[in-house]
Design an enzyme around this catalytic site. Structure first.
Site, PDB file in Angstrom:
ATOM      1  N   LYS A  22      -0.845  13.347 -24.680  1.00 18.92           N
ATOM      2  CA  LYS A  22      -0.052  12.898 -25.843  1.00 18.92           C
ATOM      3  C   LYS A  22       1.152  12.085 -25.362  1.00 18.92           C
ATOM      4  O   LYS A  22       1.435  11.014 -25.904  1.00 18.92           O
ATOM      5  CB  LYS A  22       0.439  14.117 -26.614  1.00 18.92           C
ATOM      6  N   ASN A  23       1.834  12.582 -24.336  1.00 12.84           N
ATOM      7  CA  ASN A  23       3.094  11.961 -23.918  1.00 12.84           C
ATOM      8  C   ASN A  23       2.911  10.731 -23.039  1.00 12.84           C
ATOM      9  O   ASN A  23       3.890  10.131 -22.613  1.00 12.84           O
ATOM     10  CB  ASN A  23       4.005  12.997 -23.253  1.00 12.84           C
ATOM     11  N   CYS A 118      16.051  18.633 -33.298  1.00 11.11           N
ATOM     12  CA  CYS A 118      14.784  19.267 -33.649  1.00 11.11           C
ATOM     13  C   CYS A 118      14.932  20.726 -33.238  1.00 11.11           C
ATOM     14  O   CYS A 118      15.968  21.141 -32.741  1.00 11.11           O
ATOM     15  CB  CYS A 118      13.611  18.597 -32.942  1.00 11.11           C
ATOM     16  N   ARG A 123      18.632  16.701 -28.854  1.00  7.10           N
ATOM     17  CA  ARG A 123      17.782  15.543 -28.538  1.00  7.10           C
ATOM     18  C   ARG A 123      18.510  14.204 -28.737  1.00  7.10           C
ATOM     19  O   ARG A 123      18.089  13.350 -29.500  1.00  7.10           O
ATOM     20  CB  ARG A 123      16.492  15.566 -29.360  1.00  7.10           C
ATOM     21  N   ASP A 306       7.707  21.966 -20.795  1.00  4.65           N
ATOM     22  CA  ASP A 306       6.639  22.059 -21.804  1.00  4.65           C
ATOM     23  C   ASP A 306       5.611  23.136 -21.468  1.00  4.65           C
ATOM     24  O   ASP A 306       4.725  23.386 -22.275  1.00  4.65           O
ATOM     25  CB  ASP A 306       5.920  20.700 -21.929  1.00  4.65           C
ATOM     26  N   ARG A 398       0.166  19.083 -33.600  1.00  3.54           N
ATOM     27  CA  ARG A 398       0.882  17.934 -33.026  1.00  3.54           C
ATOM     28  C   ARG A 398       0.453  17.660 -31.600  1.00  3.54           C
ATOM     29  O   ARG A 398       0.460  16.518 -31.154  1.00  3.54           O
ATOM     30  CB  ARG A 398       2.395  18.207 -33.049  1.00  3.54           C
TER      31      ARG A 398
HETATM   32  C1  EPZ Z   1       9.937  14.082 -23.417  1.00  5.23           C
HETATM   33  O1  EPZ Z   1      10.911  14.217 -24.435  1.00  5.23           O
HETATM   34  C2  EPZ Z   1       8.682  14.725 -23.967  1.00  5.23           C
HETATM   35  N1  EPZ Z   1       8.248  14.001 -25.160  1.00  5.23           N
HETATM   36  C3  EPZ Z   1       8.952  16.193 -24.276  1.00  5.23           C
HETATM   37  O2  EPZ Z   1       7.721  16.765 -24.698  1.00  5.23           O
HETATM   38  C4  EPZ Z   1       9.408  16.894 -23.004  1.00  5.23           C
HETATM   39  O3  EPZ Z   1       9.722  18.229 -23.298  1.00  5.23           O
HETATM   40  C5  EPZ Z   1      10.648  16.178 -22.440  1.00  5.23           C
HETATM   41  O4  EPZ Z   1      10.345  14.776 -22.233  1.00  5.23           O
HETATM   42  C6  EPZ Z   1      11.103  16.766 -21.116  1.00  5.23           C
HETATM   43  O5  EPZ Z   1      10.076  16.675 -20.186  1.00  5.23           O
HETATM   44  C7  EPZ Z   1       7.613  12.820 -25.009  1.00  5.23           C
HETATM   45  O6  EPZ Z   1       7.411  12.329 -23.918  1.00  5.23           O
HETATM   46  C8  EPZ Z   1       7.158  12.148 -26.268  1.00  5.23           C
HETATM   47  P1  EPZ Z   1      14.238  13.782 -22.385  1.00  5.23           P
HETATM   48  P2  EPZ Z   1      12.296  13.396 -24.335  1.00  5.23           P
HETATM   49  O7  EPZ Z   1      14.844  12.563 -22.984  1.00  5.23           O
HETATM   50  O8  EPZ Z   1      12.085  12.083 -23.691  1.00  5.23           O
HETATM   51  C9  EPZ Z   1      18.774  14.926 -22.650  1.00  5.23           C
HETATM   52  C10 EPZ Z   1       6.330  18.032 -26.047  1.00  5.23           C
HETATM   53  O9  EPZ Z   1       6.275  19.243 -26.144  1.00  5.23           O
HETATM   54  N2  EPZ Z   1      18.978  13.531 -23.096  1.00  5.23           N
HETATM   55  O10 EPZ Z   1      13.641  13.680 -21.029  1.00  5.23           O
HETATM   56  O11 EPZ Z   1      12.933  13.434 -25.675  1.00  5.23           O
HETATM   57  C11 EPZ Z   1      18.042  15.757 -23.691  1.00  5.23           C
HETATM   58  O12 EPZ Z   1      18.945  16.304 -24.614  1.00  5.23           O
HETATM   59  C12 EPZ Z   1       7.660  17.309 -26.022  1.00  5.23           C
HETATM   60  O13 EPZ Z   1       5.330  17.290 -25.923  1.00  5.23           O
HETATM   61  C13 EPZ Z   1      20.271  13.065 -23.260  1.00  5.23           C
HETATM   62  O14 EPZ Z   1      21.251  13.784 -23.064  1.00  5.23           O
HETATM   63  O15 EPZ Z   1      13.112  14.318 -23.359  1.00  5.23           O
HETATM   64  C14 EPZ Z   1      17.365  16.820 -22.862  1.00  5.23           C
HETATM   65  O16 EPZ Z   1      18.275  17.876 -22.644  1.00  5.23           O
HETATM   66  C15 EPZ Z   1       8.767  18.252 -26.373  1.00  5.23           C
HETATM   67  N3  EPZ Z   1      20.449  11.770 -23.673  1.00  5.23           N
HETATM   68  C16 EPZ Z   1      17.091  16.123 -21.529  1.00  5.23           C
HETATM   69  O17 EPZ Z   1      17.897  14.932 -21.519  1.00  5.23           O
HETATM   70  C17 EPZ Z   1      19.396  10.920 -23.910  1.00  5.23           C
HETATM   71  O18 EPZ Z   1      19.626   9.741 -24.265  1.00  5.23           O
HETATM   72  C18 EPZ Z   1      15.663  15.703 -21.330  1.00  5.23           C
HETATM   73  O19 EPZ Z   1      15.300  14.968 -22.468  1.00  5.23           O
HETATM   74  C19 EPZ Z   1      18.093  11.424 -23.745  1.00  5.23           C
HETATM   75  C20 EPZ Z   1      17.906  12.735 -23.329  1.00  5.23           C
END
Ligand code: EPZ
Length: 419
Positions: A22-23, A118, A123, A306, A398
């Site tokens: 998915k990702n 969420c 996020r 995850d 999802r």
């Molecule tokens: C991706 O989300 C995945 N989703 C998530 O999978 C996964 O849990 C996550 O990466 C971590 O591996 C997709 O790829 C579609 P991040 P993402 O930005 O990109 C902080 C699932 O179950 N952050 O790497 O949204 C954030 O708050 C989903 O399939 C900032 O501070 O995750 C978090 O604490 C759930 N500022 C950390 O970084 C930003 O601009 C990691 O978030 C962006 C993120």
């Protein structure tokens, strides 16, 4: 709304085939916006999030066709008629923010709803926006929307505060059509980011450092449509590994991206799960009692957040205690009270959960709260005595293609009924 009903206690047996990731599919679908024309995406999983993303792209004039059950998803991005991702959709799937980078690169503009929080955390997308501004995008926040405008994007050197997965993906996509060279430092190392980079390369992008924390993108004037096979889903594979292990089953998991699962396989091994793994296959066998092991979630190549909920479900029946530390999201323990309803003994303190193994779990009605939490409830329900009912299963839809069918084929007594 449906619910899933499981009569637990069956040792799973047989074979299961892992679907596309998915990702990886979501950012690759977004990237088709960069190259006007007809793309052929193979191995796209049949998931609710994919259907949602098709709606988002459809609003922009992208056209889709499905060439048969196992055929590719045909994506025609020849004509864009819009560049907006509305709140109604983004609030259900924050990954829709992935249209931001490609839209400003191709259409020089985008209006995308801020994702909002969420269940698992705030996020934020501040890193996405910081990077896009460095590339020359003018960002305005207006009534919950990101309004992005740009003349021609120009290369920049960007250092991310956190190795954000979709942040890295958004910036990499935008940079492919920028004038000059972009370097992204502290880039996310998740394999899905590399899969996107390989797709962008197939479109004609010039990218160096794929799979490393420093990605260099040399902008080009145009990209061309392509065909591509999306990588397998390492989280789905880990989920079935946990389901096989907790039931003491004998299961072969086919089409698993074993090379991208080292941290997960290491923890299952430490916990005493008996399995062998080759390039794309994991064979799980019944073994002795499981042992509680400590786990800390980390960015790749560390143990993936995850897989945290699914591994916790396994630890509820291990001998001894397991301390599970969640370092990525601030609220990713909502499966704990639900697992405790099944007789687990888990206590949470800050970002640590202490799991004290029990001899058995007892079925009960429980409620899914987010995608991976719902998977942990299925895993626990498969092992719990008597009947477990899981409500709000739309969370599962999802991220898991054909879950009930795949588990039924493995012998599970599981069905989906109207709640
Ligand atoms: C991706 O989300 C995945 N989703 C998530 O999978 C996964 O849990 C996550 O990466 C971590 O591996 C997709 O790829 C579609 P991040 P993402 O930005 O990109 C902080 C699932 O179950 N952050 O790497 O949204 C954030 O708050 C989903 O399939 C900032 O501070 O995750 C978090 O604490 C759930 N500022 C950390 O970084 C930003 O601009 C990691 O978030 C962006 C993120």
């Amino acid at each position: 709304m449906d619910k899933i009903v499981i009569e637990g206690g069956v040792e799973l047996s047989g074979e299961v085939t892992i679907s596309g990731a998915k990702n990886a599919a979501l950012p690759i679908m977004a990237a088709t916006l960069l190259a006007p024309g007809v793309h052929y995406l193979h191995h796209v999983p049949r998931l609710a999030d994919i259907r949602t993303f098709r709606k988002v792209l459809g609003l922009m004039g992208v056209q889709f066709e499905e060439a048969g059950l196992d055929g590719p998803l045909v994506v025609d991005t020849s004509r864009l008629t819009g560049w907006m991702a509305p709140y109604e959709v983004v609030k259900t799937m924050r990954a829709a923010v992935l249209v931001l980078g490609p839209l400003v690169a191709r259409a020089r503009q985008a209006t995308v709803s801020l994702p909002g929080g969420c269940a698992i955390g705030a996020r934020p997308i501040d890193q996405h926006l910081k990077g896009l501004e460095a590339l020359g995008v003018k960002i305005t926040l207006n009534q919950g929307y990101v309004e992005a405008k740009a003349r021609r994007l120009h290369g920049a050197e960007i250092t991310l505060d956190v190795p954000t997965v979709t942040g890295t993906e958004n910036l990499m996509m935008a940079a492919t059509l920028a004038e000059g060279t972009t370097i992204i430092h502290n880039a996310a190392l998740e394999p899905e980011v590399a899969d996107l980079a390989r797709f962008l390369t197939a479109l004609g992008a010039k990218i160096e450092g794929i799979g490393t924390e420093t990605i260099t993108i040399h902008g080009v004037n145009a990209l061309r449509p392509t065909a591509y096979h999306i990588m397998s889903d390492r989280i789905e594979a880990g989920t079935y590994l946990a389901a096989a292990a907790i039931t003491g089953g004998r299961v072969t998991i086919n089409n698993a991206p074993v090379a991208q699962m080292s941290a997960v396989l290491e923890k299952f091994h430490e916990a005493g799960v008996r399995f062998s793994a080759t390039d794309h296959t994991i064979r799980v066998e019944p073994g002795d009692a499981l042992t509680g092991v400590d786990v800390k979630t980390l960015p790749y190549p560390g143990f993936p957040t995850d897989m945290q909920a699914q591994f916790m479900a396994l630890m509820t029946l291990a001998q001894g205690a397991s301390v599970i530390t969640e370092t990525i999201f601030e609220n990713r323990f909502m499966h704990v009270p639900e697992l405790n309803r099944l007789g687990a003994d888990i206590s949470v303190s800050g970002n640590h959960a202490v799991v004290r193994g029990r001899r058995h779990l007892l079925g009960a009605p429980v409620m899914a709260t987010d995608l991976r939490a719902s998977a942990s409830l299925v895993i626990a329900g498969l092992a719990a005595k008597n009947t477990t009912e899981i409500h709000r299963v739309y969370h599962l839809d999802r991220g898991y293609a054909h879950l009930v069918e795949k588990l039924t084929a493995l012998g599970a007594r599981i069905r989906r009924v109207p709640a």
